[in-house]
Design a protein around this motif. Structure first.
Motif, PDB file in Angstrom:
ATOM      1  N   ALA A  36     -10.980 -17.951 -17.691  1.00  0.00           N
ATOM      2  CA  ALA A  36      -9.894 -17.112 -17.625  1.00  0.00           C
ATOM      3  C   ALA A  36      -9.198 -17.147 -18.725  1.00  0.00           C
ATOM      4  CB  ALA A  36      -8.977 -17.717 -16.264  1.00  0.00           C
ATOM      5  N   ILE A  37      -9.082 -18.284 -19.762  1.00  0.00           N
ATOM      6  CA  ILE A  37      -8.404 -18.133 -20.869  1.00  0.00           C
ATOM      7  C   ILE A  37      -9.060 -17.883 -22.241  1.00  0.00           C
ATOM      8  CG2 ILE A  37      -6.588 -19.789 -20.051  1.00  0.00           C
ATOM      9  CD1 ILE A  37      -8.234 -21.915 -21.614  1.00  0.00           C
ATOM     10  N   ASN A  38     -10.607 -17.752 -22.037  1.00  0.00           N
ATOM     11  CA  ASN A  38     -11.256 -17.395 -23.239  1.00  0.00           C
ATOM     12  C   ASN A  38     -11.515 -15.795 -23.345  1.00  0.00           C
ATOM     13  OD1 ASN A  38     -12.451 -19.659 -24.610  1.00  0.00           O
ATOM     14  ND2 ASN A  38     -13.278 -20.350 -23.012  1.00  0.00           N
ATOM     15  N   PRO A  39     -11.276 -15.491 -24.773  1.00  0.00           N
ATOM     16  CA  PRO A  39     -11.453 -14.036 -24.729  1.00  0.00           C
ATOM     17  C   PRO A  39     -12.805 -13.573 -24.548  1.00  0.00           C
ATOM     18  CG  PRO A  39     -11.490 -15.039 -27.019  1.00  0.00           C
ATOM     19  CD  PRO A  39     -11.285 -16.218 -25.761  1.00  0.00           C
ATOM     20  N   GLN A  40     -13.120 -12.220 -24.442  1.00  0.00           N
ATOM     21  CA  GLN A  40     -14.287 -11.532 -24.041  1.00  0.00           C
ATOM     22  C   GLN A  40     -15.177 -11.740 -25.397  1.00  0.00           C
ATOM     23  OE1 GLN A  40     -14.332  -7.666 -22.453  1.00  0.00           O
ATOM     24  NE2 GLN A  40     -12.551  -8.060 -21.337  1.00  0.00           N
ATOM     25  N   PRO A  41     -16.458 -11.914 -25.326  1.00  0.00           N
ATOM     26  CA  PRO A  41     -17.473 -11.786 -24.088  1.00  0.00           C
ATOM     27  C   PRO A  41     -17.454 -13.087 -23.330  1.00  0.00           C
ATOM     28  CG  PRO A  41     -18.684 -11.871 -25.988  1.00  0.00           C
ATOM     29  CD  PRO A  41     -17.305 -11.889 -26.715  1.00  0.00           C
ATOM     30  N   PHE A  42     -16.802 -14.230 -23.753  1.00  0.00           N
ATOM     31  CA  PHE A  42     -17.052 -15.558 -23.199  1.00  0.00           C
ATOM     32  C   PHE A  42     -15.942 -15.842 -22.002  1.00  0.00           C
ATOM     33  CE2 PHE A  42     -18.375 -15.648 -27.789  1.00  0.00           C
ATOM     34  CZ  PHE A  42     -19.749 -16.253 -27.409  1.00  0.00           C
ATOM     35  N   GLY A  43     -15.186 -15.080 -21.837  1.00  0.00           N
ATOM     36  CA  GLY A  43     -13.968 -15.119 -20.656  1.00  0.00           C
ATOM     37  C   GLY A  43     -13.344 -13.717 -20.425  1.00  0.00           C
ATOM     38  N   PHE A  44     -12.320 -13.676 -19.634  1.00  0.00           N
ATOM     39  CA  PHE A  44     -11.593 -12.954 -18.969  1.00  0.00           C
ATOM     40  C   PHE A  44     -10.177 -12.666 -19.626  1.00  0.00           C
ATOM     41  CE2 PHE A  44     -15.128 -13.996 -16.223  1.00  0.00           C
ATOM     42  CZ  PHE A  44     -15.741 -12.919 -16.126  1.00  0.00           C
ATOM     43  N   GLU A  45      -9.986 -13.316 -20.629  1.00  0.00           N
ATOM     44  CA  GLU A  45      -8.625 -13.160 -21.393  1.00  0.00           C
ATOM     45  C   GLU A  45      -8.244 -11.775 -21.204  1.00  0.00           C
ATOM     46  OE1 GLU A  45      -5.912 -15.017 -24.834  1.00  0.00           O
ATOM     47  OE2 GLU A  45      -8.014 -14.331 -25.060  1.00  0.00           O
ATOM     48  N   GLY A  46      -7.019 -11.495 -21.006  1.00  0.00           N
ATOM     49  CA  GLY A  46      -6.585  -9.993 -21.092  1.00  0.00           C
ATOM     50  C   GLY A  46      -7.076  -9.172 -19.829  1.00  0.00           C
ATOM     51  N   VAL A  47      -7.647  -9.707 -18.804  1.00  0.00           N
ATOM     52  CA  VAL A  47      -7.945  -8.861 -17.887  1.00  0.00           C
ATOM     53  C   VAL A  47      -6.798  -8.915 -16.967  1.00  0.00           C
ATOM     54  CG1 VAL A  47      -9.338  -8.565 -15.755  1.00  0.00           C
ATOM     55  CG2 VAL A  47     -10.398  -9.163 -18.122  1.00  0.00           C
ATOM     56  N   GLU A  48      -6.255  -7.528 -16.503  1.00  0.00           N
ATOM     57  CA  GLU A  48      -5.272  -7.511 -15.582  1.00  0.00           C
ATOM     58  C   GLU A  48      -5.629  -6.760 -14.112  1.00  0.00           C
ATOM     59  OE1 GLU A  48      -2.535  -9.001 -16.172  1.00  0.00           O
ATOM     60  OE2 GLU A  48      -2.471  -9.521 -18.249  1.00  0.00           O
ATOM     61  N   PRO A  49      -4.855  -7.032 -13.186  1.00  0.00           N
ATOM     62  CA  PRO A  49      -3.803  -8.018 -12.982  1.00  0.00           C
ATOM     63  C   PRO A  49      -4.401  -9.677 -12.986  1.00  0.00           C
ATOM     64  CG  PRO A  49      -4.275  -7.157 -11.197  1.00  0.00           C
ATOM     65  CD  PRO A  49      -5.401  -6.320 -11.800  1.00  0.00           C
ATOM     66  N   PRO A  50      -3.610 -10.370 -13.270  1.00  0.00           N
ATOM     67  CA  PRO A  50      -4.010 -12.004 -13.162  1.00  0.00           C
ATOM     68  C   PRO A  50      -4.911 -12.230 -11.867  1.00  0.00           C
ATOM     69  CG  PRO A  50      -1.651 -11.739 -13.772  1.00  0.00           C
ATOM     70  CD  PRO A  50      -2.190 -10.496 -13.198  1.00  0.00           C
ATOM     71  N   ILE A  51      -4.716 -11.806 -10.559  1.00  0.00           N
ATOM     72  CA  ILE A  51      -5.506 -11.818  -9.514  1.00  0.00           C
ATOM     73  C   ILE A  51      -6.949 -11.734  -9.802  1.00  0.00           C
ATOM     74  CG2 ILE A  51      -4.968  -9.936  -8.737  1.00  0.00           C
ATOM     75  CD1 ILE A  51      -5.616 -13.374  -6.813  1.00  0.00           C
ATOM     76  N   THR A  52      -7.097 -10.542 -10.549  1.00  0.00           N
ATOM     77  CA  THR A  52      -8.460  -9.989 -10.854  1.00  0.00           C
ATOM     78  C   THR A  52      -9.227 -10.940 -11.742  1.00  0.00           C
ATOM     79  OG1 THR A  52      -7.971  -7.694 -10.596  1.00  0.00           O
ATOM     80  CG2 THR A  52      -9.826  -8.209 -11.846  1.00  0.00           C
ATOM     81  N   ARG A  53      -8.354 -11.347 -13.043  1.00  0.00           N
ATOM     82  CA  ARG A  53      -8.696 -12.167 -14.129  1.00  0.00           C
ATOM     83  C   ARG A  53      -9.320 -13.590 -13.392  1.00  0.00           C
ATOM     84  NH1 ARG A  53      -4.836 -11.879 -16.983  1.00  0.00           N
ATOM     85  NH2 ARG A  53      -3.615 -13.943 -16.479  1.00  0.00           N
ATOM     86  N   TYR A  54      -8.457 -14.253 -12.649  1.00  0.00           N
ATOM     87  CA  TYR A  54      -8.879 -15.490 -11.985  1.00  0.00           C
ATOM     88  C   TYR A  54      -9.987 -15.405 -11.063  1.00  0.00           C
ATOM     89  CZ  TYR A  54      -5.224 -17.929 -14.698  1.00  0.00           C
ATOM     90  OH  TYR A  54      -4.360 -18.564 -15.676  1.00  0.00           O
ATOM     91  N   SER A  55      -9.998 -14.301 -10.285  1.00  0.00           N
ATOM     92  CA  SER A  55     -11.226 -14.114  -9.330  1.00  0.00           C
ATOM     93  C   SER A  55     -12.231 -13.847  -9.856  1.00  0.00           C
ATOM     94  CB  SER A  55     -10.879 -12.866  -8.455  1.00  0.00           C
ATOM     95  OG  SER A  55      -9.397 -12.835  -7.698  1.00  0.00           O
ATOM     96  N   LEU A  56     -12.459 -13.315 -10.902  1.00  0.00           N
ATOM     97  CA  LEU A  56     -13.495 -13.326 -11.794  1.00  0.00           C
ATOM     98  C   LEU A  56     -14.045 -14.349 -12.313  1.00  0.00           C
ATOM     99  CD1 LEU A  56     -13.273  -9.590 -13.548  1.00  0.00           C
ATOM    100  CD2 LEU A  56     -14.676 -10.260 -11.545  1.00  0.00           C
ATOM    101  N   SER A  57     -13.108 -15.239 -12.948  1.00  0.00           N
ATOM    102  CA  SER A  57     -13.384 -16.623 -13.367  1.00  0.00           C
ATOM    103  C   SER A  57     -14.020 -17.595 -12.467  1.00  0.00           C
ATOM    104  CB  SER A  57     -12.053 -17.139 -14.073  1.00  0.00           C
ATOM    105  OG  SER A  57     -11.548 -16.261 -15.026  1.00  0.00           O
ATOM    106  N   VAL A  58     -13.329 -17.368 -11.334  1.00  0.00           N
ATOM    107  CA  VAL A  58     -13.926 -18.263 -10.104  1.00  0.00           C
ATOM    108  C   VAL A  58     -15.247 -17.934  -9.601  1.00  0.00           C
ATOM    109  CG1 VAL A  58     -13.655 -19.109  -7.586  1.00  0.00           C
ATOM    110  CG2 VAL A  58     -11.566 -19.097  -9.375  1.00  0.00           C
TER     111      VAL A  58
END
Length: 364
Positions: free
Chosen positions: A33-55
């Motif tokens: 969730a905290i890593n920038p693309q392409p290694f993570g989803f930092e900046g993806v909004e809303p936060p619920i989407t960011r953390y859902s994709l991370s999980v």
């Protein structure tokens, strides 16, 4: 493991989650969730989407690790090896095998099956992302598809890392199988372990020089794993061709199920053993150890009986069993002794202490 829970079965193999897995899963999700693309989803909004994709990515990553272990297990089962369970825990996955195939070709195929599975998954995900998703702007701008790229990259790392020629990685077993074609199994293990230890020392030095503490920690894991593999292999080979009936204690001291726990403690101090079979006449009812006593409060020990605390599911072996098989049994089950039963009758008892004593004598 007592600290793990079964979540299902695949190919008849129980799949378990260790308590440490439940701790590491949210950590992985947070890192994604905290890593920038392409290694993570930092900046993806809303936060619920960011953390859902991370999980979701963390869960799929561990599903890939499960497939890695299932590949090992499937190949081992083809060679007649019993798989007791697969457990996902802090460092990944572990297949609990009854024994490791001794034939070099079999061990090499079994050990390489896992990393090859990870590499296939990794290349497949990256090919899909590079040839299908990336050229299509509508798909490439959707952060959900980034999961495929992350899974591809992580599986490639997993596959390559496990092919390193060092125990306890799969590459260490492949290297041992190579050596075993030219020397004894024990010498092959020692040679492969030596390579693993040397590799671990180099990794630790590199980590210190670049200021990255992860490398020394991984190096410690590799060094200890290589040492443990060498020690356990030497012990198993040392006990080969020794039968249980030749080293077991024949005069079995037992206790009655009606004996009070308080009297049992006195009996243990008198006989100086930490575990006893529980017998009623010639019938084996269970086994009781000092660990069972520790679960009973002091105030209850005068009235509590052995039958209240004993383990009823007794692990036993026949007198003609190999001592090396018993060593694996007591290690995998984490028990101190096994009963020796012949045609339904108790004929002896074999403890971990007995096995250690024989190992010392044979090594002398």
């Amino acid at each position: 493991m007592k600290s793990s829970v079964k979540i299902g079965s695949v190919m008849g193999i129980p799949i378990r989650l260790h308590i440490t897995f439940l701790l590491i899963l949210p950590i992985f999700a947070y890192v994604f969730a905290i890593n920038p693309q392409p290694f993570g989803f930092e900046g993806v909004e809303p936060p619920i989407t960011r953390y859902s994709l991370s999980v979701l990515t963390a869960i799929l990553l561990f599903a890939s690790i499960l497939l890695h272990e299932l590949a090992h297990s499937y190949m081992a089962m083809r060679y007649g090896v019993k798989i007791e369970s697969i457990t996902l825990f802090l460092f990944g996955g572990v297949s609990a095998m009854e024994e490791m195939p001794r034939k070099p070709g079999q061990e090499a195929k079994m050990a390489s099956a896992g990393p090859l599975t990870s590499l296939v998954i990794g290349f497949a995900c990256l090919l899909i992302y590079g040839n299908v998703i990336s050229p299509n702007p509508a798909l490439s701008q959707n952060p959900a598809y980034l999961t495929i790229w992350i899974l591809g990259a992580m599986n490639l790392v997993l596959g390559i890392f496990n092919l390193l020629p060092a125990f306890p990685m799969d590459g260490g077993r492949v290297l041992r199988s190579f050596y075993a074609r030219r020397m004894s199994y024990v010498k092959a293990t020692q040679s492969a372990a030596a390579v693993g230890k040397f590799f671990a020392i180099l990794m630790a030095i590199f980590g210190i020089l670049v200021g990255n503490l992860w490398f020394p920690l991984i190096a410690l894991f590799i060094y200890v794993g290589a040492s443990e593999e060498e020690r356990s292999t030497r012990a198993e080979v040392t006990l080969e061709n020794i039968l249980v009936k030749d080293i077991m204690t024949r005069n079995v001291v037992s206790v009655s199920p009606s004996l009070s726990v308080e009297d049992l403690i006195k009996f243990m101090f008198e006989k100086r053993h930490m575990g006893y079979p529980v017998m009623e006449g010639d019938s084996l009812k269970g086994i009781v150890t000092f660990t069972d006593i520790q679960r009973i409060p002091y105030i209850e020990r005068p009235v509590a009986q052995v039958s209240d605390i004993m383990t009823r599911d007794v692990i036993s072996v026949p007198p003609d069993a190999q001592a090396s098989d018993v060593l694996r049994l007591v290690s995998s089950k984490n028990i101190g002794r096994v009963m020796v039963i012949d045609n339904g009758a108790v004929v002896g008892i074999l403890s971990r202490t007995d096995l250690v004593r024989i190992l010392r004598l044979r090594s002398e």
